[in-house]
Design a protein around this motif. Structure first.
Motif, PDB file in Angstrom:
ATOM      1  N   GLU A 489       0.839  -1.200   0.000  1.00  0.00           N
ATOM      2  CA  GLU A 489       0.000   0.000   0.000  1.00  0.00           C
ATOM      3  C   GLU A 489       0.873   1.248   0.000  1.00  0.00           C
ATOM      4  N   GLN A 490       1.987   1.175   0.730  1.00  0.00           N
ATOM      5  CA  GLN A 490       2.911   2.298   0.768  1.00  0.00           C
ATOM      6  C   GLN A 490       3.626   2.466  -0.574  1.00  0.00           C
ATOM      7  N   VAL A 491       3.992   1.354  -1.199  1.00  0.00           N
ATOM      8  CA  VAL A 491       4.734   1.406  -2.451  1.00  0.00           C
ATOM      9  C   VAL A 491       3.880   1.938  -3.588  1.00  0.00           C
ATOM     10  N   TRP A 492       2.652   1.419  -3.717  1.00  0.00           N
ATOM     11  CA  TRP A 492       1.820   1.754  -4.862  1.00  0.00           C
ATOM     12  C   TRP A 492       0.677   2.710  -4.533  1.00  0.00           C
ATOM     13  N   GLY A 493       0.526   3.046  -3.263  1.00  0.00           N
ATOM     14  CA  GLY A 493      -0.506   4.003  -2.888  1.00  0.00           C
ATOM     15  C   GLY A 493      -1.874   3.399  -2.744  1.00  0.00           C
ATOM     16  N   LYS A 494      -1.989   2.086  -2.924  1.00  0.00           N
ATOM     17  CA  LYS A 494      -3.273   1.399  -2.765  1.00  0.00           C
ATOM     18  C   LYS A 494      -2.985  -0.072  -2.535  1.00  0.00           C
ATOM     19  N   SER A 495      -3.992  -0.803  -2.096  1.00  0.00           N
ATOM     20  CA  SER A 495      -3.827  -2.231  -1.844  1.00  0.00           C
ATOM     21  C   SER A 495      -3.838  -2.993  -3.152  1.00  0.00           C
TER      22      SER A 495
END
Length: 504
Positions: A489-495
């Protein structure tokens, strides 16, 4: 060919300054090669357990109790407007300092000091980091954990050499707490690096099929073959490298590493069989035999060529004899067949002796006296007793002693202390790893290789003592860890993945 490789030294006082260039190098690269220096590995026997699950648990224990001392990153960018396969290479050597307590093994210290690692510099200027899950503001700001996130966001093929241990340590030190099960770890890893992970040790053994596969041997063999191809003016593609011209303030951060041409060695060949086969020797700098990798490659090529000539000569003799035997009586023909069988038996005995000599040095012990066998140019066996330390268990993290550049002009009776210092760096090891991968891609003439690597090696991590690799592919029976889902989620901004009751 001879070249000088600029390696940018990254430490705490210039980490923020160099951050933009490192992130840009990630984003614009065709692939990224990594290498680590570790404070130890724990019990070597457990790292070679028969069960791969048990091996994983042993590596996890080492990663939780030890630390990454240095991280090397080599970013290879293919230049489409250049002739052949030309890459722009940027190499970084990050000196790190774990902020938590960790074990540092005397054997690892000794090895790193022998190869020029500066522990004073590490404790004074190492980039700090916390292990396990994010703590406080770790998820934001300019630090090692967010740099690792930027590496994941770049979504480039990742290249390692004998990299299972590297991957476990990177996960624990810069990503999240390691999952308890290997299946969960593999599921996480496959989603962290969707562009693929490539292990050059696996590629060296199963694609290039070199005589040995430790890092420096594979690098120098690729470099030598590439130079020969260029000099011969072959029509096929050749690997060419370019480096940035660093000026001003940046120049003060650059450590220039010379890569000299392989020199032809004439005269006596005093080679340490153990180092020749595995890239390390229990005697280290005290070994009376040569650890010169150029010399080892030359000897291997000579042996290979001699065997080819012997097979060719025997084949011609057999063909000529078959023609002559057409007019011979049965008894004479049987006698000649017996002579052929005796020659084959003698050749088999010689091969067995060579194999036995090599195998005798591969016995690993824990603190026990180890018999180290060396063979000189006359074929006689020499042995020395050594009871100090345990031979390293793998050759990318802490044991690829192949980076000791040593010379031997023949053993004259007195032990010549070899100069091993100054060549072993995580940054330069990452450069060598990337070079092997780039050369193998060019050699295989795979159209997709320039961007995605060798198709036959994708997501296959080398396993010592196993005939099959560890496949980095998520199983239908494995779930991603909750810590990994949170990090994605942190890497791509979403799950992007679902935990589905995964391991905590």
């Amino acid at each position: 060919m001879s070249q000088v490789v600029p390696v940018i030294d990254v430490q705490n006082d210039n980490f923020k300054e160099l951050w933009p260039s490192m992130v840009l190098a990630f984003k614009t690269s065709s692939f990224i090669a990594l290498d680590t220096e570790l404070s130890g590995l724990g019990a070597r026997k457990a790292l070679l357990a028969e069960s791969v699950e048990d091996r994983y648990k042993a590596i996890c224990h080492a990663a939780r109790t030890r630390s990454v001392l240095s991280l090397g990153m080599a970013c290879y960018k293919k230049l489409s407007d250049k002739a052949d396969s030309t890459y722009l290479v940027q190499v970084y050597n990050l000196t790190l300092l774990c902020s938590e307590e960790y074990i540092i093994e005397p054997q690892s210290v000794q090895f790193l000091v022998q190869h020029g690692f500066d522990f004073n510099k590490q404790y004074a200027q190492g980039v700090p980091y916390n292990k396990g899950n994010d703590k406080g503001g770790d998820a934001h700001g300019v630090n090692m954990r967010t740099l690792f996130v930027e590496l994941l966001r770049a979504n480039k093929p990742l290249v390692v050499h004998n990299g299972l241990i590297d991957m476990v340590f990177l996960y624990q030190c810069f990503y999240a707490h390691l999952p308890e099960r290997l299946g969960t770890f593999i599921a996480d890893l496959s989603q962290m690096f969707p562009a693929g992970i490539y292990d050059t040790k696996y590629a060296t053994e199963y694609e290039l099929r070199f005589t040995a596969s430790y890092l420096e041997y594979a690098y120098k063999k690729c470099k030598l073959d590439n130079a020969r191809s260029i000099e011969a003016g072959k029509d096929g593609p050749c690997l060419l490298l370019e480096f940035c011209n660093y000026t001003g303030r940046l120049q003060s951060y650059v450590d220039y590493r010379p890569c000299l041409d392989s020199q032809s060695h004439d005269g006596t060949l005093n080679i340490c069989i153990q180092f020749s086969a595995y890239g390390w020797c229990a005697n280290g700098s005290q070994c009376p035999m040569s650890h010169d990798t150029d010399l080892i490659i030359q000897q291997d090529e000579k042996t290979k060529e001699d065997k080819k000539k012997k097979r060719k000569r025997r084949k011609k003799q057999k063909a000529a004899r078959e023609v002559e035997e057409d007019g011979l009586p049965g008894e004479k023909r049987a006698h000649l067949e017996d002579m052929d069988q005796e020659q084959e038996d003698r050749d088999a005995v010689v091969t067995t002796c060579e194999t036995t000599a090599t195998a005798s040095v591969h016995q690993q012990t824990s603190g026990e006296v180890t018999k180290v066998t060396c063979v000189n140019d006359s074929g006689s066996i020499e042995g020395t007793e050594n009871g100090s330390g345990v031979p390293p268990a793998q050759d990318s993290a802490t044991d690829d002693g192949g980076n000791a550049q040593q010379t031997s002009k023949g053993f004259t009776g007195a032990r010549e202390r070899k100069m091993e210092g100054g060549t072993h760096r995580a940054g330069f090891d990452a450069f060598m790893t990337g070079y092997i991968f780039a050369f193998a891609s060019v050699l295989k003439s795979d159209e997709s290789a320039a961007q995605a690597g060798l198709c036959g090696c994708v997501n296959k991590l080398y396993l010592s003592g196993k005939s099959v690799p560890l496949h980095v592919v998520k199983s239908t029976f494995s779930k991603s860890s909750k810590a990994h889902v949170h990090k994605m989620e942190q890497v791509w901004g979403k799950s992007t993945v679902k935990a589905d009751g995964a391991d905590a």
